[in-house]
Write a protein that holds these residues in place. Structure first.
Motif, PDB file in Angstrom:
ATOM      1  N   GLU A 114      -7.036   6.026  -4.383  1.00  0.00           N
ATOM      2  CA  GLU A 114      -6.670   4.935  -5.186  1.00  0.00           C
ATOM      3  C   GLU A 114      -6.763   3.657  -4.401  1.00  0.00           C
ATOM      4  O   GLU A 114      -7.003   2.588  -5.178  1.00  0.00           O
ATOM      5  CB  GLU A 114      -5.416   5.224  -5.804  1.00  0.00           C
ATOM      6  N   LEU A 115      -6.148   3.513  -3.434  1.00  0.00           N
ATOM      7  CA  LEU A 115      -5.916   2.279  -2.510  1.00  0.00           C
ATOM      8  C   LEU A 115      -7.447   1.691  -2.249  1.00  0.00           C
ATOM      9  O   LEU A 115      -7.523   0.449  -2.383  1.00  0.00           O
ATOM     10  CB  LEU A 115      -5.233   2.293  -1.388  1.00  0.00           C
ATOM     11  N   SER A 116      -8.360   2.775  -1.951  1.00  0.00           N
ATOM     12  CA  SER A 116      -9.633   1.720  -1.590  1.00  0.00           C
ATOM     13  C   SER A 116     -10.399   1.489  -2.919  1.00  0.00           C
ATOM     14  O   SER A 116     -11.031   0.637  -2.933  1.00  0.00           O
ATOM     15  CB  SER A 116     -10.515   2.690  -0.682  1.00  0.00           C
ATOM     16  N   LEU A 117     -10.030   2.275  -4.000  1.00  0.00           N
ATOM     17  CA  LEU A 117     -10.829   1.889  -5.067  1.00  0.00           C
ATOM     18  C   LEU A 117     -10.375   0.414  -5.718  1.00  0.00           C
ATOM     19  O   LEU A 117     -11.005  -0.333  -6.192  1.00  0.00           O
ATOM     20  CB  LEU A 117     -10.525   2.921  -6.135  1.00  0.00           C
ATOM     21  N   LEU A 118      -9.187   0.358  -5.188  1.00  0.00           N
ATOM     22  CA  LEU A 118      -8.319  -0.832  -6.009  1.00  0.00           C
ATOM     23  C   LEU A 118      -9.024  -2.325  -5.249  1.00  0.00           C
ATOM     24  O   LEU A 118      -9.248  -3.113  -5.491  1.00  0.00           O
ATOM     25  CB  LEU A 118      -6.887  -1.178  -5.346  1.00  0.00           C
ATOM     26  N   LYS A 119      -9.441  -1.962  -3.854  1.00  0.00           N
ATOM     27  CA  LYS A 119      -9.993  -3.151  -3.258  1.00  0.00           C
ATOM     28  C   LYS A 119     -11.649  -3.362  -3.758  1.00  0.00           C
ATOM     29  O   LYS A 119     -12.120  -4.490  -3.819  1.00  0.00           O
ATOM     30  CB  LYS A 119     -10.284  -2.714  -1.898  1.00  0.00           C
ATOM     31  N   ILE A 120     -12.171  -2.372  -4.142  1.00  0.00           N
ATOM     32  CA  ILE A 120     -13.367  -2.380  -4.977  1.00  0.00           C
ATOM     33  C   ILE A 120     -13.253  -3.014  -6.325  1.00  0.00           C
ATOM     34  O   ILE A 120     -14.019  -3.982  -6.771  1.00  0.00           O
ATOM     35  CB  ILE A 120     -14.382  -1.184  -4.957  1.00  0.00           C
ATOM     36  N   LYS A 121     -12.434  -2.438  -7.013  1.00  0.00           N
ATOM     37  CA  LYS A 121     -12.563  -2.892  -8.371  1.00  0.00           C
ATOM     38  C   LYS A 121     -11.031  -2.884  -8.888  1.00  0.00           C
ATOM     39  O   LYS A 121     -10.203  -2.196  -9.242  1.00  0.00           O
ATOM     40  CB  LYS A 121     -13.059  -1.519  -9.458  1.00  0.00           C
ATOM     41  N   SER A 122     -10.574  -4.332  -8.520  1.00  0.00           N
ATOM     42  CA  SER A 122      -9.197  -4.697  -8.556  1.00  0.00           C
ATOM     43  C   SER A 122      -8.752  -4.732 -10.025  1.00  0.00           C
ATOM     44  O   SER A 122      -9.064  -5.113 -10.893  1.00  0.00           O
ATOM     45  CB  SER A 122      -9.095  -6.103  -7.924  1.00  0.00           C
ATOM     46  N   GLU A 123      -7.562  -3.486 -10.214  1.00  0.00           N
ATOM     47  CA  GLU A 123      -7.099  -3.454 -11.651  1.00  0.00           C
ATOM     48  C   GLU A 123      -5.941  -4.458 -11.313  1.00  0.00           C
ATOM     49  O   GLU A 123      -5.398  -4.875 -10.376  1.00  0.00           O
ATOM     50  CB  GLU A 123      -6.273  -2.253 -11.543  1.00  0.00           C
ATOM     51  N   THR A 177       0.194  -9.397  -5.984  1.00  0.00           N
ATOM     52  CA  THR A 177       1.569  -9.248  -5.231  1.00  0.00           C
ATOM     53  C   THR A 177       1.414  -7.916  -4.066  1.00  0.00           C
ATOM     54  O   THR A 177       1.930  -8.311  -2.878  1.00  0.00           O
ATOM     55  CB  THR A 177       2.535  -8.924  -6.062  1.00  0.00           C
ATOM     56  N   PHE A 178       0.763  -6.884  -4.556  1.00  0.00           N
ATOM     57  CA  PHE A 178       1.017  -5.926  -3.582  1.00  0.00           C
ATOM     58  C   PHE A 178       0.099  -6.041  -2.407  1.00  0.00           C
ATOM     59  O   PHE A 178       0.466  -5.728  -1.272  1.00  0.00           O
ATOM     60  CB  PHE A 178       0.079  -4.310  -4.508  1.00  0.00           C
ATOM     61  N   PHE A 179      -1.222  -6.618  -2.459  1.00  0.00           N
ATOM     62  CA  PHE A 179      -2.089  -6.804  -1.267  1.00  0.00           C
ATOM     63  C   PHE A 179      -1.408  -8.035  -0.430  1.00  0.00           C
ATOM     64  O   PHE A 179      -1.472  -7.762   0.819  1.00  0.00           O
ATOM     65  CB  PHE A 179      -3.395  -7.329  -1.615  1.00  0.00           C
ATOM     66  N   LEU A 180      -0.571  -9.038  -0.839  1.00  0.00           N
ATOM     67  CA  LEU A 180       0.247  -9.869  -0.076  1.00  0.00           C
ATOM     68  C   LEU A 180       1.050  -9.279   0.558  1.00  0.00           C
ATOM     69  O   LEU A 180       1.458  -9.518   1.873  1.00  0.00           O
ATOM     70  CB  LEU A 180       0.400 -11.032  -0.894  1.00  0.00           C
ATOM     71  N   TRP A 181       1.918  -8.243  -0.167  1.00  0.00           N
ATOM     72  CA  TRP A 181       3.078  -7.597   0.431  1.00  0.00           C
ATOM     73  C   TRP A 181       2.134  -6.701   1.733  1.00  0.00           C
ATOM     74  O   TRP A 181       2.813  -6.525   2.785  1.00  0.00           O
ATOM     75  CB  TRP A 181       3.594  -6.521  -0.546  1.00  0.00           C
ATOM     76  N   LYS A 182       1.235  -6.059   1.519  1.00  0.00           N
ATOM     77  CA  LYS A 182       0.658  -5.202   2.474  1.00  0.00           C
ATOM     78  C   LYS A 182       0.059  -6.045   3.665  1.00  0.00           C
ATOM     79  O   LYS A 182       0.331  -5.552   4.693  1.00  0.00           O
ATOM     80  CB  LYS A 182      -0.684  -4.624   1.930  1.00  0.00           C
ATOM     81  N   GLN A 183      -0.430  -7.096   3.401  1.00  0.00           N
ATOM     82  CA  GLN A 183      -0.641  -8.089   4.456  1.00  0.00           C
ATOM     83  C   GLN A 183       0.350  -8.328   5.521  1.00  0.00           C
ATOM     84  O   GLN A 183       0.328  -8.218   6.626  1.00  0.00           O
ATOM     85  CB  GLN A 183      -1.359  -9.349   3.865  1.00  0.00           C
TER      86      GLN A 183
END
Ligand code: GLN
Length: 289
Positions: free
Chosen positions: A40-49, A8-14
């Motif tokens: 934290e944001l860039s870590l999320l892209k690598i290792k998606s929580e 949801t978050f990354f769709l929102w960001k897009q």
């Protein structure tokens, strides 16, 4: 605290970035209002929580983003927060958002004062949010600092920023125009720093609206040629500086040579114009006699 799924978050960001604006501003908004740091944001892209905690919900975050897109208000004024060096500073429309190029002032000064135990008195004229004076006071706990500003609201913000970022007591705040509040410090200052308003009148008119419509005019405009305030500061500096005391002034990209001339005319020596990280002669520095 709000929890959203990373999908949801990354769709929102897009969706937000499709509407306009730039990624850097959106990340700053997510950090300063959403509570999710760039790291934290860039870590999320690598290792998606799967789940992401946010301080406010996505609808509210979106309404702030829309406000920014519609009016061009800087994110820092929406969140009331500006990051500068390692400081998190409160800002409002009463103070200029501290600029990255100004960060270098702290390094320049540390190259001029290598003896860390030396006790000196420094002053930051027109401190605004307090960025320069707070960074100097924190980096040099033995130094005694004075921060001045003509705007009482700015001084209150600077004082809050100092208290929030330190438990030291080596910085005092004085209200008044440039040197005016420092009558008791004549010939007592080892180092004076200023990032005064230096934008020339015609340039000011052409500034982007995110600057012109929101940032304080009295922190930017330096009269017709931009040098009004710089002239005043340099001219009165000799009464306040100790012998061999330093003066450092930030100037506009093309003012270096003129400011250097002003320093020399007022009997400064060892005058240099130092470059910022974009290679612009941004800081003029010299010693009084
Ligand atoms: N560097 C700032 C700007 O370009 C101006 C800061 C100032 O006038 N001291 O907006």
């Amino acid at each position: 605290m709000y929890i959203v799924s990373s999908e949801t978050f990354f769709l929102w960001k897009q969706k937000q970035i499709m509407k306009g604006g730039d990624d850097k501003s959106l990340n700053l908004l997510i950090d300063s209002l959403g509570g999710l740091s760039k790291k934290e944001l860039s870590l999320l892209k690598i290792k998606s929580e799967k789940w992401i905690p946010l301080k406010i919900n996505l609808e509210l975050l979106e309404s702030f983003w829309d406000k920014h897109l519609i009016s061009s208000i800087p994110i820092q004024y929406l969140s009331g927060i500006s990051y500068w060096r390692d400081l998190k500073l409160e800002v409002s429309k009463k103070v200029l958002i501290p600029r990255p190029e100004t960060e270098l002032i702290i390094e320049i000064i540390s190259t001029k004062f290598k003896n860390k135990r030396e006790k000196i008195t420094f002053v930051d004229l027109g401190t605004g949010s307090g960025a320069i004076s707070i960074a100097l006071a924190l980096a040099n706990p033995k130094w005694d600092g004075i921060a001045t500003d003509i705007d009482k609201n700015a001084l209150e913000i600077a004082l809050r920023n100092f208290t929030a970022n330190s438990n030291q007591s080596n910085l005092k705040f004085y209200h008044g125009n440039w040197w005016d509040p420092l009558k008791d410090f004549k010939s007592k200052i080892d180092l004076a720093v200023a990032n005064p308003p230096y934008i020339p009148e015609n340039t000011y008119k052409e500034l982007p609206i995110e600057v012109k419509n929101f940032e304080p005019k009295n922190a930017l405009l330096g009269g017709e040629d931009g040098l009004d305030h710089i002239k005043e500061i340099v001219q009165y500096a000799p009464s306040y500086l100790k012998e061999k005391g330093w003066l450092l002034i930030e100037n506009h990209f093309d003012q270096g040579a003129k400011v250097k001339e002003l320093f020399i005319k007022n009997r400064f020596t060892d005058v240099e114009v130092l470059k910022d990280l974009s290679g612009i002669g941004r800081f003029t520095i010299g010693r009084y006699k």
